[in-house]
Motif scaffolding. Structure first.
Motif, PDB file in Angstrom:
ATOM      1  N   LYS A   7       0.835  -1.199   0.000  1.00  0.00           N
ATOM      2  CA  LYS A   7       0.000   0.000   0.000  1.00  0.00           C
ATOM      3  C   LYS A   7       0.872   1.252   0.000  1.00  0.00           C
ATOM      4  O   LYS A   7       2.022   1.223   0.441  1.00  0.00           O
ATOM      5  CB  LYS A   7      -0.915  -0.016   1.226  1.00  0.00           C
ATOM      6  N   PRO A   8       0.344   2.370  -0.470  1.00  0.00           N
ATOM      7  CA  PRO A   8       1.128   3.616  -0.476  1.00  0.00           C
ATOM      8  C   PRO A   8       1.536   4.048   0.930  1.00  0.00           C
ATOM      9  O   PRO A   8       0.855   3.762   1.922  1.00  0.00           O
ATOM     10  CB  PRO A   8       0.167   4.629  -1.114  1.00  0.00           C
ATOM     11  N   GLY A   9       2.638   4.774   1.012  1.00  0.00           N
ATOM     12  CA  GLY A   9       3.123   5.259   2.295  1.00  0.00           C
ATOM     13  C   GLY A   9       3.685   4.137   3.137  1.00  0.00           C
ATOM     14  O   GLY A   9       4.324   3.214   2.634  1.00  0.00           O
ATOM     15  N   LEU A  10       3.443   4.187   4.433  1.00  0.00           N
ATOM     16  CA  LEU A  10       3.952   3.179   5.355  1.00  0.00           C
ATOM     17  C   LEU A  10       3.146   1.883   5.320  1.00  0.00           C
ATOM     18  O   LEU A  10       3.550   0.882   5.910  1.00  0.00           O
ATOM     19  CB  LEU A  10       3.972   3.731   6.775  1.00  0.00           C
ATOM     20  N   GLY A  11       1.988   1.910   4.693  1.00  0.00           N
ATOM     21  CA  GLY A  11       1.198   0.694   4.538  1.00  0.00           C
ATOM     22  C   GLY A  11       0.335   0.343   5.725  1.00  0.00           C
ATOM     23  O   GLY A  11      -0.331  -0.692   5.718  1.00  0.00           O
ATOM     24  N   VAL A  12       0.331   1.190   6.760  1.00  0.00           N
ATOM     25  CA  VAL A  12      -0.522   0.964   7.926  1.00  0.00           C
ATOM     26  C   VAL A  12      -1.196   2.279   8.298  1.00  0.00           C
ATOM     27  O   VAL A  12      -0.697   3.362   8.000  1.00  0.00           O
ATOM     28  CB  VAL A  12       0.271   0.427   9.136  1.00  0.00           C
ATOM     29  N   GLU A  13      -2.336   2.169   8.968  1.00  0.00           N
ATOM     30  CA  GLU A  13      -3.043   3.331   9.503  1.00  0.00           C
ATOM     31  C   GLU A  13      -3.361   3.070  10.972  1.00  0.00           C
ATOM     32  O   GLU A  13      -3.475   1.912  11.398  1.00  0.00           O
ATOM     33  CB  GLU A  13      -4.335   3.599   8.723  1.00  0.00           C
ATOM     34  N   LEU A  14      -3.502   4.126  11.737  1.00  0.00           N
ATOM     35  CA  LEU A  14      -3.855   3.957  13.139  1.00  0.00           C
ATOM     36  C   LEU A  14      -5.271   3.427  13.288  1.00  0.00           C
ATOM     37  O   LEU A  14      -6.171   3.806  12.529  1.00  0.00           O
ATOM     38  CB  LEU A  14      -3.723   5.287  13.883  1.00  0.00           C
ATOM     39  N   ASN A  15      -5.441   2.545  14.250  1.00  0.00           N
ATOM     40  CA  ASN A  15      -6.757   2.024  14.597  1.00  0.00           C
ATOM     41  C   ASN A  15      -7.400   3.024  15.568  1.00  0.00           C
ATOM     42  O   ASN A  15      -7.138   3.004  16.768  1.00  0.00           O
ATOM     43  CB  ASN A  15      -6.607   0.648  15.245  1.00  0.00           C
ATOM     44  N   GLU A  16      -8.226   3.916  15.035  1.00  0.00           N
ATOM     45  CA  GLU A  16      -8.735   5.027  15.837  1.00  0.00           C
ATOM     46  C   GLU A  16      -9.469   4.556  17.082  1.00  0.00           C
ATOM     47  O   GLU A  16      -9.269   5.106  18.179  1.00  0.00           O
ATOM     48  CB  GLU A  16      -9.654   5.922  14.998  1.00  0.00           C
ATOM     49  N   ASP A  17     -10.319   3.556  16.940  1.00  0.00           N
ATOM     50  CA  ASP A  17     -11.092   3.097  18.093  1.00  0.00           C
ATOM     51  C   ASP A  17     -10.178   2.640  19.226  1.00  0.00           C
ATOM     52  O   ASP A  17     -10.417   2.939  20.403  1.00  0.00           O
ATOM     53  CB  ASP A  17     -12.023   1.949  17.681  1.00  0.00           C
ATOM     54  N   TYR A  18      -9.120   1.912  18.872  1.00  0.00           N
ATOM     55  CA  TYR A  18      -8.202   1.412  19.899  1.00  0.00           C
ATOM     56  C   TYR A  18      -7.316   2.529  20.442  1.00  0.00           C
ATOM     57  O   TYR A  18      -7.126   2.655  21.665  1.00  0.00           O
ATOM     58  CB  TYR A  18      -7.337   0.286  19.333  1.00  0.00           C
ATOM     59  N   VAL A  19      -6.773   3.353  19.549  1.00  0.00           N
ATOM     60  CA  VAL A  19      -5.855   4.414  19.980  1.00  0.00           C
ATOM     61  C   VAL A  19      -6.556   5.389  20.922  1.00  0.00           C
ATOM     62  O   VAL A  19      -5.959   5.886  21.885  1.00  0.00           O
ATOM     63  CB  VAL A  19      -5.254   5.140  18.767  1.00  0.00           C
ATOM     64  N   ARG A  20      -7.826   5.666  20.686  1.00  0.00           N
ATOM     65  CA  ARG A  20      -8.556   6.562  21.578  1.00  0.00           C
ATOM     66  C   ARG A  20      -8.568   6.037  23.014  1.00  0.00           C
ATOM     67  O   ARG A  20      -8.608   6.824  23.970  1.00  0.00           O
ATOM     68  CB  ARG A  20      -9.991   6.763  21.079  1.00  0.00           C
ATOM     69  N   THR A  21      -8.530   4.726  23.188  1.00  0.00           N
ATOM     70  CA  THR A  21      -8.508   4.152  24.541  1.00  0.00           C
ATOM     71  C   THR A  21      -7.114   4.204  25.164  1.00  0.00           C
ATOM     72  O   THR A  21      -6.964   3.928  26.353  1.00  0.00           O
ATOM     73  CB  THR A  21      -8.984   2.689  24.531  1.00  0.00           C
ATOM     74  N   ARG A  22      -6.117   4.555  24.351  1.00  0.00           N
ATOM     75  CA  ARG A  22      -4.742   4.549  24.823  1.00  0.00           C
ATOM     76  C   ARG A  22      -4.138   5.955  24.892  1.00  0.00           C
ATOM     77  O   ARG A  22      -2.933   6.095  25.124  1.00  0.00           O
ATOM     78  CB  ARG A  22      -3.876   3.693  23.888  1.00  0.00           C
ATOM     79  N   LEU A  23      -4.954   6.992  24.684  1.00  0.00           N
ATOM     80  CA  LEU A  23      -4.425   8.347  24.732  1.00  0.00           C
ATOM     81  C   LEU A  23      -3.899   8.670  26.126  1.00  0.00           C
ATOM     82  O   LEU A  23      -4.498   8.286  27.143  1.00  0.00           O
ATOM     83  CB  LEU A  23      -5.495   9.350  24.336  1.00  0.00           C
ATOM     84  N   ALA A  24      -2.768   9.364  26.177  1.00  0.00           N
ATOM     85  CA  ALA A  24      -2.206   9.778  27.462  1.00  0.00           C
ATOM     86  C   ALA A  24      -3.151  10.777  28.140  1.00  0.00           C
ATOM     87  O   ALA A  24      -3.961  11.440  27.469  1.00  0.00           O
ATOM     88  CB  ALA A  24      -0.834  10.400  27.236  1.00  0.00           C
ATOM     89  N   PRO A  25      -3.076  10.915  29.457  1.00  0.00           N
ATOM     90  CA  PRO A  25      -3.948  11.868  30.160  1.00  0.00           C
ATOM     91  C   PRO A  25      -3.857  13.264  29.562  1.00  0.00           C
ATOM     92  O   PRO A  25      -2.782  13.787  29.329  1.00  0.00           O
ATOM     93  CB  PRO A  25      -3.391  11.830  31.598  1.00  0.00           C
ATOM     94  N   GLY A  26      -5.034  13.854  29.313  1.00  0.00           N
ATOM     95  CA  GLY A  26      -5.097  15.196  28.758  1.00  0.00           C
ATOM     96  C   GLY A  26      -4.991  15.274  27.246  1.00  0.00           C
ATOM     97  O   GLY A  26      -5.167  16.368  26.664  1.00  0.00           O
ATOM     98  N   GLU A  27      -4.741  14.137  26.584  1.00  0.00           N
ATOM     99  CA  GLU A  27      -4.591  14.132  25.125  1.00  0.00           C
ATOM    100  C   GLU A  27      -5.938  13.907  24.446  1.00  0.00           C
ATOM    101  O   GLU A  27      -6.839  13.261  25.010  1.00  0.00           O
ATOM    102  CB  GLU A  27      -3.623  13.039  24.688  1.00  0.00           C
ATOM    103  N   GLN A  28      -6.050  14.420  23.217  1.00  0.00           N
ATOM    104  CA  GLN A  28      -7.232  14.200  22.380  1.00  0.00           C
ATOM    105  C   GLN A  28      -6.782  13.621  21.047  1.00  0.00           C
ATOM    106  O   GLN A  28      -5.632  13.785  20.646  1.00  0.00           O
ATOM    107  CB  GLN A  28      -7.982  15.506  22.152  1.00  0.00           C
ATOM    108  N   TRP A  29      -7.713  12.958  20.368  1.00  0.00           N
ATOM    109  CA  TRP A  29      -7.414  12.405  19.043  1.00  0.00           C
ATOM    110  C   TRP A  29      -7.015  13.546  18.102  1.00  0.00           C
ATOM    111  O   TRP A  29      -7.833  14.378  17.743  1.00  0.00           O
ATOM    112  CB  TRP A  29      -8.621  11.630  18.510  1.00  0.00           C
ATOM    113  N   TRP A  30      -5.749  13.590  17.751  1.00  0.00           N
ATOM    114  CA  TRP A  30      -5.181  14.649  16.920  1.00  0.00           C
ATOM    115  C   TRP A  30      -5.665  16.030  17.375  1.00  0.00           C
ATOM    116  O   TRP A  30      -6.001  16.886  16.581  1.00  0.00           O
ATOM    117  CB  TRP A  30      -5.486  14.446  15.451  1.00  0.00           C
ATOM    118  N   GLY A  31      -5.687  16.215  18.707  1.00  0.00           N
ATOM    119  CA  GLY A  31      -6.155  17.463  19.256  1.00  0.00           C
ATOM    120  C   GLY A  31      -5.183  18.616  19.062  1.00  0.00           C
ATOM    121  O   GLY A  31      -4.022  18.424  18.783  1.00  0.00           O
TER     122      GLY A  31
END
Length: 413
Positions: free
Chosen positions: A389-413
């Motif tokens: 696939k183009p680029g790095l060939g992977v994309e972030l799993n938004e549903d999972y990453v949202r559960t792993r955000l550091a305190p005070g962080e937002q999804w691409w906030g």
């Protein structure tokens, strides 16, 4: 005579290294029709909790609606550096001018690109996102833009191991290794040492320590068999006589290498150790850019270099380091404690390096793998997989990453 030969060798290496960017001709030809037609509009950063570290992830957006993502090595101050200095350097720029933008980021952060630390680490993550973005704009995998892949998959080694003073622990671990779902055939593990509470900063090994390591690693080799490899990580703990003593003690067990046996800064002791060690010496995870690796490569300060690609300067800088090493027929490994995003970026670079030996898998698990979405397993039969696939060939799993955000962080906030 020796001084003159060293000078000639260095000048030859420098001349050949300067010619290295010719491998980018394919990239430049492909990028030419799109040059100056896409502009960077924003840079965003979020911190994501991994297994034991926080991963700084960066996103570069454009006026074409295409974005690229990357990751830098962990550490304090990375996010602030990206948002305060690097964002300002990139907005309005052509994202395909990656080498020039790398230079601009170094210049606009005080010219600190040769000294390392937070500056180079932050630049590395942004540079990776630029390559992902370029691959998506040009409809090509990043490894193709870096000159093409020398291998279809990249050998992985698993950072895990037994208590080498316990035969029971060794047998239990080898059983786990040989049934691991990712099929690893190589590991990196620690050494045995009895700490003296009176000497907490000692760089010495006792005779008992040397005997324990010789016996323990012989047992590990016997249980593993010759179909598997193991490396010994020393965590920068020894002076050069004790590093040499350990190298000699474990040599009969045929370790892949002895890693970081002395503190990371270069001195002639590294050259003496490498010349006398019967076990290959590896170092590099705490070095930055070509400037940090140069004395080890040119002076024979190790047998193998190990680059932390999301830390040392990014993909192109790591390729330049590897090409300098290749002049001296010195193989390359990759250190890796990144999330799957940073790991796969590093794998693209590793695939494009001719004399590449092995890539670390430090925190790998099914849980670790959930952080990204890919067309298949990230590791199979002990090897990192490459996707077309183009680029790095992977994309972030938004549903999972949202559960792993550091305190005070937002999804691409």
């Amino acid at each position: 005579m020796r001084t003159e030969m060293n000078r000639r060798t260095f000048l030859k290496a420098a001349t050949l290294a300067a010619a290295m960017p010719a491998f980018l001709e394919r990239y430049h030809a492909r990028a030419a029709p799109l040059r100056k037609k896409v502009k960077i509009t924003d840079l965003k950063v979020m911190l994501v909790r991994g297994v034991s570290l926080q991963h700084p992830m960066v996103k570069i957006e454009t006026d074409a609606g295409i974005s690229g993502i990357g990751e830098s090595y962990w550490g304090g101050g990375i996010k602030d550096m990206m948002l305060t200095y690097l964002r300002r350097a990139l907005i309005g720029e052509d994202p395909l001018a990656i080498d020039r933008l790398y230079t601009k980021m170094v210049q606009q952060t005080g010219g600190a690109g040769s000294t390392g630390g937070v500056t180079v680490t932050a630049i590395s993550g942004v540079e990776i996102a630029l390559w992902d973005l370029a691959g998506k704009i040009l409809d090509a995998p990043v490894y193709e833009l870096l000159g093409g892949k020398h291998r279809n998959s990249v050998r992985a080694y698993w950072t895990a191991g037994p208590n080498v003073t316990s035969p029971q622990s060794i047998r239990k671990f080898v059983d786990e290794l040989k049934t691991h779902p990712f099929g690893f055939t190589a590991i990196k593990t620690g050494f045995a040492r009895k700490r003296d509470s009176n000497e907490p900063y000692s760089r010495h090994l006792s005779a008992d320590d040397l005997t324990a390591n010789a016996k323990g690693f012989a047992e590990l080799r016997d249980v593993m068999g010759d179909g598997y490899e193991f490396a010994v990580h020393c965590h920068w703990e020894f002076d050069w006589p004790d590093a040499l003593a350990l190298a000699r003690a474990v040599a009969p067990s045929k370790p892949w290498w002895l890693e970081d046996p002395m503190p990371p800064d270069y001195s002639e002791s590294w050259t003496r150790l490498t010349a006398q060690s019967p076990t290959p010496i590896l170092t590099g995870e705490n070095l930055y850019t070509r400037h940090g690796f140069k004395p080890f490569i040119v002076n024979g300060g190790c047998h193998i270099i190990q680059i932390d690609i999301p830390k040392a300067g990014g993909l192109l800088e790591s390729k330049k380091i590897a090409d300098l090493a290749d002049i001296f027929y010195m193989p390359v490994c990759a250190h890796n404690v990144a999330s799957p995003l940073g790991a796969m970026a590093s794998v693209h670079c590793a695939a494009s390096i001719r004399d590449f030996k092995a890539h670390e898998s430090a925190a790998i698990s099914p849980e670790w793998s959930r952080m990204v979405i890919a067309d298949g397993p990230l590791v199979k039969d002990g090897r990192f997989q490459l996707f077309e696939k183009p680029g790095l060939g992977v994309e972030l799993n938004e549903d999972y990453v949202r559960t792993r955000l550091a305190p005070g962080e937002q999804w691409w906030g």
